[in-house]
Design a protein around this motif. Structure first.
Motif, mmCIF file in Angstrom:
data_model
loop_
_atom_site.group_PDB
_atom_site.id
_atom_site.type_symbol
_atom_site.label_atom_id
_atom_site.label_comp_id
_atom_site.label_asym_id
_atom_site.label_seq_id
_atom_site.Cartn_x
_atom_site.Cartn_y
_atom_site.Cartn_z
ATOM 1 N N VAL A 260 0.846 -1.155 0.094
ATOM 2 C CA VAL A 260 -0.058 -0.120 -0.093
ATOM 3 C C VAL A 260 0.924 1.119 0.006
ATOM 4 O O VAL A 260 1.686 1.600 0.969
ATOM 5 N N GLU A 261 0.991 2.024 -1.084
ATOM 6 C CA GLU A 261 1.752 3.315 -1.118
ATOM 7 C C GLU A 261 1.033 4.417 -0.537
ATOM 8 O O GLU A 261 -0.267 4.482 -1.018
ATOM 9 N N MET A 262 1.489 5.141 0.151
ATOM 10 C CA MET A 262 0.787 6.450 0.840
ATOM 11 C C MET A 262 1.781 7.447 0.861
ATOM 12 O O MET A 262 2.946 7.690 0.809
ATOM 13 N N VAL A 272 -3.875 7.116 0.744
ATOM 14 C CA VAL A 272 -3.376 6.140 -0.147
ATOM 15 C C VAL A 272 -3.079 6.681 -1.412
ATOM 16 O O VAL A 272 -3.924 7.095 -2.142
ATOM 17 N N ASN A 273 -2.090 6.390 -2.156
ATOM 18 C CA ASN A 273 -1.647 6.494 -3.448
ATOM 19 C C ASN A 273 -2.251 5.564 -4.516
ATOM 20 O O ASN A 273 -3.068 5.581 -5.153
ATOM 21 N N GLU A 274 -1.530 4.152 -4.175
ATOM 22 C CA GLU A 274 -2.025 3.000 -4.938
ATOM 23 C C GLU A 274 -1.702 1.703 -4.222
ATOM 24 O O GLU A 274 -1.059 1.707 -3.200
ATOM 25 N N LEU A 275 -2.475 0.596 -4.551
ATOM 26 C CA LEU A 275 -2.094 -0.533 -4.363
ATOM 27 C C LEU A 275 -1.406 -1.612 -5.133
ATOM 28 O O LEU A 275 -1.673 -1.321 -6.367
HETATM 29 MG MG LIG Z 1 3.471 3.776 -7.443
#
Ligand SMILES: [Mg+2]
Ligand SMILES: Nc1ncnc2c1ncn2[C@@H]1O[C@H](COP(=O)(O)OP(=O)(O)OP(=O)(O)O)[C@@H](O)[C@H]1O
Length: 384
Positions: A260-262, A272-275
């Protein structure tokens, strides 16, 4: 035991794990699985791939060839992923024959940025403001509502910043739309973040959840460059990030490992940016820095075994080795390894293209600053 009461027997060593995709994530997963006594089959369009080199069997086929996927799935006890851009056709075909973790519906949600952000927003997970873009009118109203600067991304198939445009006040929106070349886009409010972090975590069929310590990530040219842990954040931000990740896993009912990018904002908010419904580049330091690696954890999660301890042995850092390191010929490996705490990981890729992820260096030390210095200094020795 599953929480719903139906007992699902764990897959014990000796069983066969099938991996869709055959890059470095699959390679490190295959190595972890084989260490634990599992057999590994990989499936991808390539031959002599990073994962195929270390697997028991390398199946060659296209991801949209349902028959080939079914034939692959028939010989394995569980299918998991190292590459997430496989179609529902592929995951459905595999699920007809065997267990698939994470489920195809998880991949379907996360491989499309609009579906993903809509799902997260509707589940009450904090995400940057976003709008779907199919036309110039959409782009104009998104710019009015969310403001500029912003980031326009293609809805599908982006990685390492590909398909992304930053929009500034001087840009012509017509021009920005042309650059999309007819693809569907997502307009995201620009997050003036203080830092980027990620949580890599795992969840089993029975609902056991374990997260690794928070990773702090530094990107260069939109590609992950250095990760270290512990992250330089407060306990409060760390707890918030971990709690958000756990809610993501529950909302999507993920079985397996997901990154999980944050973003952490200056006010300490976490968005949260992306999974990534698989192991994550930021988790590579777990190979040498944590009690359990993210790859062993993926094996445990998809096989229904208890999850491993995620704690760091000591502060740790990872530096990616991109193809650029090869620009003056073969890197000087012995120069980098002269520092005895450096651990070298190479992915077995024959061709070193600029920007291509070829390997990484890990180090652990008494402090996170020292660990970062170790991997960065060693990397700079490589191409001198
Ligand atoms: Mg990314
Ligand atoms: N809304 C945003 N505001 C500010 N920066 C952003 C935003 N979205 C993305 N970025 C920056 O661009 C980087 C890449 O974005 P993102 O993770 O969405 O794309 P990606 O192509 O999937 O990249 P990767 O494969 O490295 O994860 C982010 O790590 C961040 O540095």
């Amino acid at each position: 035991m599953s929480s719903s009461g139906d007992a699902i027997a764990p897959l014990l060593p000796g069983a066969t794990i099938g991996i869709l995709g055959s890059g470095q994530l699959g390679r490190m997963l295959a190595l972890a699985a084989r260490e634990m006594g599992y057999r590994v089959h990989v499936f991808s369009p390539g031959t002599d791939t990073p994962a195929g080199q270390v697997a028991d069997r390398e199946f060659v086929g296209e991801y949209d060839d349902g028959d080939a996927i079914r034939a692959f799935a028939k010989d394995v006890d569980v299918v998991t992923f190292e590459f997430e851009n496989v179609s529902s056709l592929a995951t459905d075909a595999a699920a007809e024959v065997t267990r698939v973790h994470p489920a195809g519906r998880v991949l379907h949600t996360t491989q499309h940025r609009i579906r993903e952000k809509t799902f997260l927003r509707d589940a009450g997970i904090p995400v940057p403001g976003f709008r779907e873009i199919n036309s110039l009118a959409d782009l104009r109203s998104a710019a009015d509502e969310l403001g500029i600067p912003a980031v326009l991304k293609t809805a599908s198939f982006g990685y390492d910043g590909k398909g992304q445009q930053k929009i500034t006040p001087d840009d012509s929106l017509e021009r920005i739309l042309e650059n999309l070349e007819g693809a569907q886009g997502i307009y995201e409010a620009f997050v003036d973040f203080e830092k980027e972090i990620s949580i890599v975590a795992a969840r089993t069929v029975g609902g056991e959840f374990k997260a690794f310590p928070v990773f702090e990530n530094v990107h260069t040219n939109h590609i992950l460059d250095v990760t270290f842990s512990p992250a330089r954040i407060t306990q409060e931000v760390s707890d918030k990030a971990t709690e958000i990740a756990s809610r993501v896993f529950d909302a999507l009912d993920i079985v397996g490992v997901t990154g999980v990018e944050m973003f952490v904002t200056k006010d300490g908010d976490v968005l949260v940016n992306e999974l990534a419904p698989r192991t994550h580049n930021s988790g590579h330091l777990t190979l040498d820095g944590c009690v359990t690696s993210q790859f062993e954890q993926q094996v445990r999660a998809v096989c229904g075994l208890p999850l491993g301890e995620t704690a760091l042995h000591s502060p740790s850092a990872m530096a990616n080795l991109l193809g650029d390191v090869w620009q003056n010929g073969e890197p000087d490996w012995s120069a980098a390894l002269r520092e005895s705490r450096i651990k070298l990981h190479l992915y077995g890729k024959a061709e070193a293209r600029p920007g291509r992820k070829m390997g990484h260096l890990n180090a652990s030390a008494a402090s996170v600053d020292e660990a970062i210095d170790l991997v960065c200094n060693a990397r700079s020795q490589l191409a001198s």
